[in-house]
Every structure is written in structure tokens, then in C-alpha cells.
Design a protein around this motif. Structure first.
Motif, PDB file in Angstrom:
ATOM      1  N   VAL A  91      -9.689   1.959  -1.782  1.00  0.00           N
ATOM      2  CA  VAL A  91      -8.862   0.892  -2.346  1.00  0.00           C
ATOM      3  C   VAL A  91      -7.386   1.169  -2.052  1.00  0.00           C
ATOM      4  CG1 VAL A  91      -8.018  -0.135  -4.498  1.00  0.00           C
ATOM      5  CG2 VAL A  91     -10.472   0.172  -4.137  1.00  0.00           C
ATOM      6  N   ILE A  99     -10.169  -0.384  -8.388  1.00  0.00           N
ATOM      7  CA  ILE A  99     -11.078   0.704  -7.991  1.00  0.00           C
ATOM      8  C   ILE A  99     -12.431   0.536  -8.686  1.00  0.00           C
ATOM      9  CG2 ILE A  99     -11.466   3.199  -8.145  1.00  0.00           C
ATOM     10  CD1 ILE A  99      -8.381   3.493  -7.788  1.00  0.00           C
ATOM     11  N   MET A 102       2.033   2.036  -3.439  1.00  0.00           N
ATOM     12  CA  MET A 102       0.954   2.524  -4.300  1.00  0.00           C
ATOM     13  C   MET A 102       0.638   3.982  -3.983  1.00  0.00           C
ATOM     14  SD  MET A 102       0.274   0.124  -6.374  1.00  0.00           S
ATOM     15  CE  MET A 102      -0.919   1.076  -7.227  1.00  0.00           C
ATOM     16  N   LEU A 103       0.607   4.316  -2.693  1.00  0.00           N
ATOM     17  CA  LEU A 103       0.344   5.705  -2.306  1.00  0.00           C
ATOM     18  C   LEU A 103       1.449   6.608  -2.848  1.00  0.00           C
ATOM     19  CD1 LEU A 103      -0.869   5.241   1.387  1.00  0.00           C
ATOM     20  CD2 LEU A 103      -2.241   6.004  -0.556  1.00  0.00           C
ATOM     21  N   GLY A 158      -6.706  15.842  -8.484  1.00  0.00           N
ATOM     22  CA  GLY A 158      -7.563  14.655  -8.377  1.00  0.00           C
ATOM     23  C   GLY A 158      -6.770  13.375  -8.221  1.00  0.00           C
ATOM     24  N   THR A 159      -5.552  13.349  -8.775  1.00  0.00           N
ATOM     25  CA  THR A 159      -4.724  12.147  -8.700  1.00  0.00           C
ATOM     26  C   THR A 159      -4.098  11.996  -7.316  1.00  0.00           C
ATOM     27  OG1 THR A 159      -4.206  12.329 -11.049  1.00  0.00           O
ATOM     28  CG2 THR A 159      -2.753  10.950  -9.729  1.00  0.00           C
ATOM     29  N   PHE A 160      -3.722  13.129  -6.727  1.00  0.00           N
ATOM     30  CA  PHE A 160      -3.046  13.093  -5.425  1.00  0.00           C
ATOM     31  C   PHE A 160      -3.951  12.445  -4.385  1.00  0.00           C
ATOM     32  CE2 PHE A 160      -1.083  14.637  -1.547  1.00  0.00           C
ATOM     33  CZ  PHE A 160       0.258  14.611  -1.868  1.00  0.00           C
ATOM     34  N   ASP A 161      -3.358  11.638  -3.515  1.00  0.00           N
ATOM     35  CA  ASP A 161      -4.149  11.045  -2.440  1.00  0.00           C
ATOM     36  C   ASP A 161      -4.007  11.920  -1.201  1.00  0.00           C
ATOM     37  OD1 ASP A 161      -5.588   8.835  -1.030  1.00  0.00           O
ATOM     38  OD2 ASP A 161      -3.747   8.924   0.144  1.00  0.00           O
ATOM     39  N   LYS A 216       0.814  -1.206   0.000  1.00  0.00           N
ATOM     40  CA  LYS A 216       0.000   0.000   0.000  1.00  0.00           C
ATOM     41  C   LYS A 216       0.853   1.265   0.000  1.00  0.00           C
ATOM     42  CE  LYS A 216      -2.203   0.627   3.919  1.00  0.00           C
ATOM     43  NZ  LYS A 216      -3.290   0.522   4.904  1.00  0.00           N
ATOM     44  N   GLY A 218      -5.386  11.775   1.578  1.00  0.00           N
ATOM     45  CA  GLY A 218      -5.332  11.068   2.852  1.00  0.00           C
ATOM     46  C   GLY A 218      -3.903  10.719   3.255  1.00  0.00           C
ATOM     47  N   SER A 219      -2.948  10.948   2.332  1.00  0.00           N
ATOM     48  CA  SER A 219      -1.564  10.539   2.601  1.00  0.00           C
ATOM     49  C   SER A 219      -0.919  11.335   3.728  1.00  0.00           C
ATOM     50  CB  SER A 219      -0.713  10.703   1.345  1.00  0.00           C
ATOM     51  OG  SER A 219      -1.113   9.781   0.381  1.00  0.00           O
ATOM     52  N   VAL A 245       0.901   7.125  -6.735  1.00  0.00           N
ATOM     53  CA  VAL A 245      -0.101   8.110  -7.188  1.00  0.00           C
ATOM     54  C   VAL A 245       0.312   9.526  -6.795  1.00  0.00           C
ATOM     55  CG1 VAL A 245      -2.067   6.527  -7.246  1.00  0.00           C
ATOM     56  CG2 VAL A 245      -1.597   7.792  -5.170  1.00  0.00           C
ATOM     57  N   HIS A 255      -6.130   2.899   0.440  1.00  0.00           N
ATOM     58  CA  HIS A 255      -5.794   2.826   1.860  1.00  0.00           C
ATOM     59  C   HIS A 255      -6.169   1.500   2.499  1.00  0.00           C
ATOM     60  CE1 HIS A 255      -4.242   6.879   2.702  1.00  0.00           C
ATOM     61  NE2 HIS A 255      -4.988   7.221   1.667  1.00  0.00           N
ATOM     62  N   LYS A 303     -11.590   5.177  -4.811  1.00  0.00           N
ATOM     63  CA  LYS A 303     -10.143   5.340  -5.011  1.00  0.00           C
ATOM     64  C   LYS A 303      -9.426   5.383  -3.659  1.00  0.00           C
ATOM     65  CE  LYS A 303      -6.707   8.715  -6.161  1.00  0.00           C
ATOM     66  NZ  LYS A 303      -6.536  10.163  -6.198  1.00  0.00           N
TER      67      LYS A 303
END
Lengths: 486, 137
Positions: free
Chosen positions: B47, A240, A120-121, A330-333, A117, A335-336, A124, B49, B44
Motif C-alpha cells: 500500500v 492497509i 507517506m514513506l 516494524g514501522t520503518f519502511d 507516496k 523498502g525506502s 512512516v 509503495h 503495508k
């Protein structure tokens, strides 16, 4: 078979066609902007988007997912295009597709689960940052009107959807602001300044490169990176869409489909691509569930280009730059940030290292590889933690092993043993341990031999089935000791 | 009396208050359906997180655990329903499915932008639902 085909193509065709049209409209600015990022004519990205969307709609594993020219692949090929030109990009795309096809046939989809994970974070987030950075040259230090157009574009993109959703806001921004520009004029660069639009269908070509080892040496590293990045983003997007539509899809078929689609794209003058998270969400949100939506998106896209090609070159660059800023956001996460604070330290570090490596090398694939290697090392370190508890009563000594016994942990294990015991009855308790490899077996052998040399009686207790099996196969320990434990 | 109650829940304090309100008018035999709408854009985040596919549902259940735990402590029969979609449309769609006697929801949810827009979900549901709507302040 026929049932599946029918369900995957013909369920609720009206909704799916409308969703596809919407996606086509949203794809145009992105395909052009990604071409400009890669340093090629807009047609290279537009052809790619048309071909990949149509081809993946038939060959892909995930109905309703949208694949086309993407920022992730475009960002990778910048050095290849600037140094060797677009023909090498097409050749690299062919090879990229071939690699993906082979990986798909080898059922590589399963390997995705080895990408943690945190990686992946990082992937992105690095992608988002790179897309944003690629737009800096189109936004800053050009002219006052450039800032104004970027600002108004972002305003339209984020405010209009609150009141009106029928047409994608980026398209509204393009139509309104291009009209304003054509009427009033301004000191701006347009798409036409950066490349030409041809109003024709793509045709079959064989990339014009020398077919030599030298060429292979040039394109292979790019093709490998493109193949990895394309699959990582495609399989993430597939997961997703799986979740959003409450269904399951074949990841191996998707990998093969991505491969074949990229090969076709390369033969028809298109750059490599992959699945797109943002576009797929637009599609699903519009009610799409079938392959027909993806197919429609590709067909409508090429139709619009052939009809409207002359207008497309008039689009001012700052509008596309504004749209790309939205894509980056929109691509940035988001929650990171919380993730970095709350996740285990090593996971947070892996994510940050992944981002830093990508930004440092300008190569998303490098980030993924570095991230996977680093987290594997952290994992090995964590799992190689082994403790040995010693207890003694009179002449009886007991060692209790807790943890995994393998090449990375045997040193820690041996250091905790007191091999000075002599003339004792020693019990080795493996209830909470597992022996994994020949290093582990060797270590146990060594331990027993040394203990016996000092006239100890050694007894093995509670060895689990797997460990017993590997000991039987590899060890010199005689059955007597093994069986005494039970 | 209401036999089948639909509660729109996002785990916010507001939806928790709405859940507590239900204890005032539920009867034996009443079943509360706790509806949690998962926006497409949340797929998104979830998935990315989530540790793996199987844990996704568990993590989503945890989000509304304040409500399910409350129902358990009050002995109120409930079931959980996850639906993918845009919150407003989906709550209206489920409310109008014919399976429910009343829909209960808080004034506003978790989304801070929507807070500025003055509880647009409750507004829309009040307007479009064909069953009684209870909006809990």
C-alpha cells in the motif's frame, strides 16, 4: 442496515474475540510506553487505548482496525506536556477530536489522495526514527543490566515467534523478564519509577485549564498537528486493512469516528490517539474481520489493568524500551532505501526532506505539510514545461504548442515565440495544448494582439473543448479567429 | 492425469523452475492456478509503495510475470489467484480446498530468513496437504 450490523459485529465471533484478546495483550506495553514518551502517567495512555478502541469499534469506518494511544500522537505532545502539564494535553485532545470530526463531516478523506507516496514513506520512516530516538534515554548510559534486559527482550521478540505464536512475543518477554527481575533484582528503572497505575475505571472529567483565548493559543497548534497526524496514520492504516481483508471501508466515517473517539478520550482522562498499523496487522493476521475484535481489545485491556495494575508498575523499563525498538523496526519502511535509489530524483528528495523536517521540528505534521508543498511545487514545475515548435513555409508560419498553458507556464511559452514576424499568415496550433486559467487566456490574447499589430493574419487551430470554453468566457479574441480553426 | 494444478508462486527463481516443471506433465485441458500469497505484513509495504489502489493488483501481477509469461509462451492455460495470509497456512488451505489435483512448489521462496530455515513452506505443505505434492529442486 441490520444485515450490515450483523455482519460487522457477529461474523465468526470466536475468532474475533480471540484476536481481540491477543491485541489487548499487545496493546498494554505500547500504551504504557507511549505514555512515558509523552511524559504522562501510564494511565493516560491506558485509558485512551481503552476508550478509543471501544468507541472506534462502534463509530469507526473500518471494521477490525485497531485504534488506541499511539506513538505518532505521543511524540507530538511532548513539549505541551513538559511546559503546561497533562490537563492541557487533555484539552488539546478534545480540540483535536473536534477538528477531526469537522474534517470528517467535510468529507476530508478524499484529500488523502493529495498526499503523495513519497510523503507517506517519509512519514512512516520519520515516525519510526522518532520512536527509536525516544528510547535512547531508556537504553543507553544507565547500567549494564539495562543493556542485558534490552538485548534479551529483543532476542525473545524476534526468535520465539519462529517456534511459538499463540501468545505475542512482547508479552512473553514482559512476563519472563519481569519475573526474573522480581526474583533476582537488578539495577533497573521500572514503570513505577516513571508514573503511577490506578486500578480504576476512567471517570468523566472536564480538563482543568482556564477556558481563555490564551489557552486556545497554546493548544490550537498542537491540536491541529495531532488531528492531521491522527488522520494521516488512521487513513493509511485503513487502506492497509482494506487491502489485507480484500474489502472497502468508508474513510469519511473513519475520520468522524476518530474525532468523536478522541473527544470522549479527552473527557475521560485519556490522551489522543489514532489507528495503529502494527496492532491492526496483528488483529487481521489472527483472523479478525469484525468490529467485535476491536471492541474486545479495548474491554480486555481495561480489565487486565484493573486486575494486574500492581504487577504492571513492576515492569522494568528496558523491556518496554526493547519492545519500542521492535515497534520502530516494524514501522520503518525498509523498502525506502531501494526507493531512494530507484524513484525519480524529485520523489526521493521529497521523502528525505519530509524525514529531515520531522526530525528537525520533532513534529510529524510539519513534515507532512512540507512534503506536500514541496511535491506540489515539483509537480507544478514539471507540468509547467511547455514547448513551442515553429515551422515556416513561404509566407505561412505555424506555431505548435505542446503542454499546459497556465499561470506557471505562460512566461516559458511567450519566450519561445518570435514576435517579429510581419505580413505573414500565422497559424497557432493548440492540438497538444490545454488552456487552464485566465493567465493562459491573457497570454494567448497578448500573443494574438501583438501578431496582428504587425499586420499578420492569425488563425487558431484545434483548440480543445475546455480551452475553447474558457477563451469564450474570458478572452477578447473575436469569434472569427476561433471559428476559422474548427 | 492432472486436470487442475495448483502452483504456489512468489516470483522467485525457485517458483519459476517449478512452473517449468509443469510443462512436463500438463495435458490439453489442464488448468494451472498460479497462487500468490500476500502476507499481511506485505499489505503495508504494497500500500505504501503502490501508486494507488487500482495499480496494486497490476504491480502484484508484475511480480509473478516471469511465470505467467512462461505459461503464455508454452500455451498452458492458467489463472492467477491472490490470497492474503501467512504463506504456509494459506498454501495448505487452498491445496486442501478440494479444487485441485496436485500442488507444485519450489523448495524455497524469496524470504532470505526462511532460506536459512530450509524451505519451511515446502516442508509444511508436504506435511499437511491432502493432495499429491511436487517439490521442484
Amino acid at each position: 442496515m441490520i444485515e450490515t450490523l450483523k455482519k460487522e459485529w457477529l461474523t465468526d465471533p470466536k475468532t474475533n474475540i480471540l484476536a481481540g484478546i491477543l491485541v489487548a495483550l499487545a496493546l498494554i506495553p505500547e500504551a504504557i510506553a507511549f505514555s512515558i514518551i509523552a511524559g504522562v502517567d501510564p494511565m493516560v495512555g491506558l485509558y485512551a487505548s481503552f476508550i478509543i478502541a471501544v468507541s472506534i469499534s462502534i463509530l469507526g469506518g473500518r471494521p477490525a482496525m485497531i485504534s488506541a494511544a499511539t506513538g505518532a500522537v505521543a511524540l507530538l505532545v511532548v513539549p505541551l506536556v513538559s511546559e503546561y502539564g497533562v490537563e492541557y494535553l487533555l484539552a488539546a485532545t478534545l480540540l483535536m477530536g473536534a477538528i477531526q470530526l469537522v474534517l470528517g463531516i467535510l468529507k476530508i478523506g478524499k484529500l488523502m489522495k493529495f498526499i503523495p507516496k513519497s510523503v507517506m514513506l517519509g512519514f512512516v520512516n520519520a515516525l519510526a526514527i522518532m520512536i527509536f530516538m525516544s528510547q535512547i534515554e531508556h537504553i543507553f548510559g544507565i547500567s549494564i543490566s539495562t543493556y542485558v534486559y534490552v538485548g534479551v527482550t529483543l532476542l525473545i521478540i524476534y526468535v520465539v515467534p519462529r517456534f511459538f505464536k499463540a501468545i505475542p512475543a512482547p508479552l512473553i518477554a514482559i512476563i519472563v523478564l519481569t519475573a526474573v527481575y522480581l526474583f533476582m533484582g537488578a539495577d533497573l528503572r521500572t514503570v513505577g519509577d516513571l508514573g503511577a497505575i490506578e486500578r480504576s475505571l476512567p471517570s468523566f472529567i472536564i480538563p482543568d485549564v482556564p477556558y481563555t483565548m490564551e489557552t486556545l493559543r497554546i493548544i490550537l497548534p498542537f491540536s491541529i498537528s495531532m488531528a492531521i497526524v491522527g488522520l494521516v496514520e488512521s487513513l493509511l492504516t485503513a487502506k492497509i486493512v482494506d487491502d489485507a481483508t480484500d474489502s472497502y471501508s468508508s474513510k469519511n466515517r473513519e475520520s468522524r469516528g476518530q474525532g468523536i473517539s478522541n473527544i470522549i478520550a479527552g473527557f475521560f482522562g485519556g490522551m489522543g490517539g489514532c489507528a495503529m498499523i502494527g496492532q491492526s496487522i496483528i488483529n487481521v493476521r489472527s483472523g479478525a474481520t469484525t468490529r467485535l475484535s476491536t471492541f474486545t481489545a479495548g474491554m480486555v485491556l481495561i480489565f487486565l489493568i484493573i486486575v494486574l495494575g500492581d504487577l504492571v508498575v513492576q515492569i522494568p523499563m528496558p523491556i518496554l524500551a526493547g519492545i519500542m525498538v521492535m515497534v520502530a523496526i516494524g514501522t520503518f519502511d525498509w523498502g525506502s532505501f531501494q526507493y531512494v535509489v530507484k524513484a525519480p530524483r524529485t520523489d526521493a528528495l521529497v521523502m528525505i526532506v519530509t524525514v529531515v523536517i520531522v526530525l528537525f521540528t520533532s513534529n510529524l505534521a510539519m513534515g507532512v505539510i512540507a512534503g506536500v508543498v514541496l511535491s506540489a511545487l515539483f509537480f507544478a514545475t514539471k507540468i509547467s514545461n511547455i514547448t513551442v515548435d515553429r515551422s515556416e513555409s513561404g509566407n505561412d508560419v505555424s506555431y505548435r504548442f505542446n503542454g499546459q498553458i497556465f499561470f506557471a507556464s505562460v512566461d516559458t511559452m511567450m519566450n519561445q515565440l518570435d514576435l517579429d514576424d510581419h505580413d505573414k499568415a500565422i497559424e497557432l496550433d493548440f492540438t497538444a495544448a490545454h488552456i487552464w486559467d485566465d493567465s493562459g487566456v491573457d497570454a494567448v490574447d497578448t500573443m494574438i494582439t501583438r501578431l496582428k499589430r504587425r499586420n499578420n493574419q492569425v488563425r487558431i487551430k484545434n483548440l480543445n473543448k475546455d480551452s475553447r470554453k474558457i477563451i469564450n468566457e474570458l478572452s477578447m479574441i473575436n469569434q472569427e479567429e476561433l471559428n476559422m480553426g474548427g | 492425469m492432472y486436470k487442475s494444478i495448483l502452483l504456489a508462486a512468489d516470483g522467485s527463481d525457485n517458483s519459476y523452475r517449478a512452473a517449468k516443471e509443469i510443462s512436463k506433465f500438463h495435458f490439453e485441458g489442464t488448468v494451472v492456478t498460479v497462487l500468490n500469497v500476500i502476507a499481511y505484513s506485505d499489505s503495508k509495504t504494497d500500500v505504501l509503495h503502490g501508486s494507488n489502489n487500482r495499480s496494486l493488483e497490476r504491480e502484484r501481477l508484475a511480480k509473478i510475470s516471469n511465470i505467467t509469461e512462461y505459461f503464455e509462451s508454452e500455451n498452458i492455460a492458467y489463472e492467477v489467484l491472490f490470497e492474503h495470509g501467512e504463506p504456509k497456512e494459506t498454501v495448505v488451505k487452498v491445496a486442501n480446498s478440494g479444487d485441485y489435483d496436485v500442488v507444485v512448489l519450489g523448495t524455497r521462496g524469496l524470504n532470505s530468513l526462511q532460506e536459512m530455515m530450509l524451505g519451511s513452506v515446502s516442508h509444511k505443505v508436504a506435511k499437511r496437504a491432502q493432495i499429491p505434492v511436487i517439490i521442484v529442486k
